[in-house]
Design an enzyme around this catalytic site. Structure first.
Site, PDB file in Angstrom:
ATOM      1  CB  CYS A  69      49.476  80.347  64.964  1.00  0.00           C
ATOM      2  SG  CYS A  69      48.871  80.110  63.275  1.00  0.00           S
ATOM      3  CB  CYS A 115      50.856  82.973  62.467  1.00  0.00           C
ATOM      4  SG  CYS A 115      49.156  83.568  62.360  1.00  0.00           S
TER       5      CYS A 115
END
Length: 420
Positions: free
Chosen positions: A264, A261
């Site tokens: 992230c 991600c």
């Protein structure tokens, strides 16, 4: 996003042959190497060419422009000389793209959130002492005042600002007046979605009990990254209790929703960039994954995260963040219709982070700060919206408090022993 791999950082330039010496002296990861000062460089007999190379590459690393590291070094120019070149010269001589030129010339902004200058001094002091004395951890107070004055000396050579610099270093990441401290349990705002038609999922406002995390079964996927380590993930270690992670020192546990991600990766990168500061505070950094995809771990470590990575197969840490159950959100309601998540995405995108869509991405993550031994959970942050980050000021403040508590306990034990 600039990689935390030392081999990627030094490239094929003047620093490459210095890697064994850097490893020997404890300058064995990128965040630590970037805070090296002139005194540290002289201590390992760096040439002027190597000093210029480190300055150039540190500047490029902050601006996600490492692809120009080798060609800049080859030019023989120092960073100040490169910064006064015209845009046309940067384009013709080095093939820089227009957007990259703008980013390179902007000295006020960086794609990462760098350590404040005075905090760098404190972290650098501890790193330098650690490498030369071959100890794991030295607190700020353990360094002699003479050493401190040497590092914080003002350009005029007077020591008048040394005390001020030391005080400032302790306050750069302190909670400032007027800041609303979120408390032990923190989360981003619960803003309405789709004009109020969609409500955000509820989150627990109670800290997870320590008993919910100490016996979690985890597997260690990677060690802490150092120069020369094998970049590919090897065989996983046998399962162990999570307590082992923080048995010896306080630990920040970053629970990653999905390592591919973009948000992230950006969060992990900006947190790990503060590694010298956490080292100075005696705190270790650990990323926790709830899903093991080997290719994703290889892409994530050490490029975006150079710390330990642990695998929580039972997703128990993530359940603890959700008050006993997994906190989940759908892509449409949690991202497309969520203005806060869109802002978080744009923030990560601006940092030059790459992404993919491999793996489960609906389980929310967060962050724990756990005290040494069985002292408990000092702080937890819940990812209410996709891409929410724990405020760095709060994380540093809590870690500083843990350090102060440990120092107080050590003094108390010492005094009791002397009395007896």
């Amino acid at each position: 996003m600039a990689s935390f791999s030392m081999e990627d950082f030094v490239g094929n330039g003047a620093l490459k042959g210095l890697l064994p010496k850097l490893l020997e002296e404890g300058w064995d990861d990128v965040p630590t190497l970037k805070i090296m000062n002139s005194e540290d460089m002289d201590a390992i007999n760096m040439s002027q060419q190597q000093k210029d190379a480190l300055e150039i590459r540190s500047y490029l690393h902050d601006r996600v422009l490492m692809q120009y590291g080798d060609v800049f070094e080859t030019s023989g120019k120092s960073l100040p000389e490169l910064l006064i070149l015209r845009s046309g010269d940067l384009s013709s001589q080095f093939g820089m793209k227009r957007g990259h030129i703008a980013r390179f010339m902007d000295r006020t902004s960086a794609c990462t959130d760098p350590l404040p200058k005075s905090q760098v001094l404190s972290a650098r002091r501890t790193i330098s002492t650690t490498s030369r004395n071959n100890t794991i951890y030295k607190s700020y107070a353990s360094v002699s005042s003479k050493k401190m004055q040497g590092i914080t000396r003002s350009p005029t050579g007077t020591g008048a600002n040394s005390g001020k610099a030391l005080e400032q270093s302790a306050s750069d990441f302190k909670i400032k007046d007027g800041y609303i401290f979120k408390g032990i349990v923190a989360a981003g705002p619960a803003e309405p979605r789709a004009c109020g038609c969609v409500q955000p999922p509820p989150i627990s406002d109670q800290a997870a009990p320590y008993s919910a995390i100490e016996n979690i079964s985890i597997e260690k996927l990677t060690p802490e990254y150092k120069i020369g380590m094998e970049r590919l993930v090897k065989t996983k270690t046998p399962p162990m209790k999570a307590l082992v992670l923080w048995l010896e020192k306080p630990t920040v546990l970053l629970c990653i929703r999905r390592p591919g991600c973009i948000m992230c990766r950006a969060e992990a990168h900006q947190l790990y960039a503060k590694k010298p500061l956490f080292d100075a505070l005696g705190v270790q950094l650990v990323a926790v994954l709830h899903e093991y995809i080997e290719s994703e771990v290889k892409d994530f470590w050490p490029r975006y995260w150079g710390g330990v990575i642990a695998y929580d197969q039972g997703r128990e840490f993530f359940k603890a963040l959700g008050g006993g159950k997994l906190l989940k959100d759908k892509f449409l309601s949690g991202f497309v219709f969520n203005p806060r998540a869109i802002v978080n995405y744009k923030r990560a995108k601006a940092m030059g982070v790459e992404q993919n869509f491999k793996g489960e991405g609906e389980i929310k993550g967060g962050l724990f700060i756990v005290g040494r031994g069985r002292s408990g959970i000092a702080y937890q942050f819940i990812e209410r919206n996709f891409g929410d980050w724990a405020p760095v000021a709060e994380v540093i403040e809590i870690c500083t408090q843990l350090q102060n508590q440990q120092e107080g306990q050590s003094k108390s034990i010492k005094s009791t022993a002397e009395y007896e």
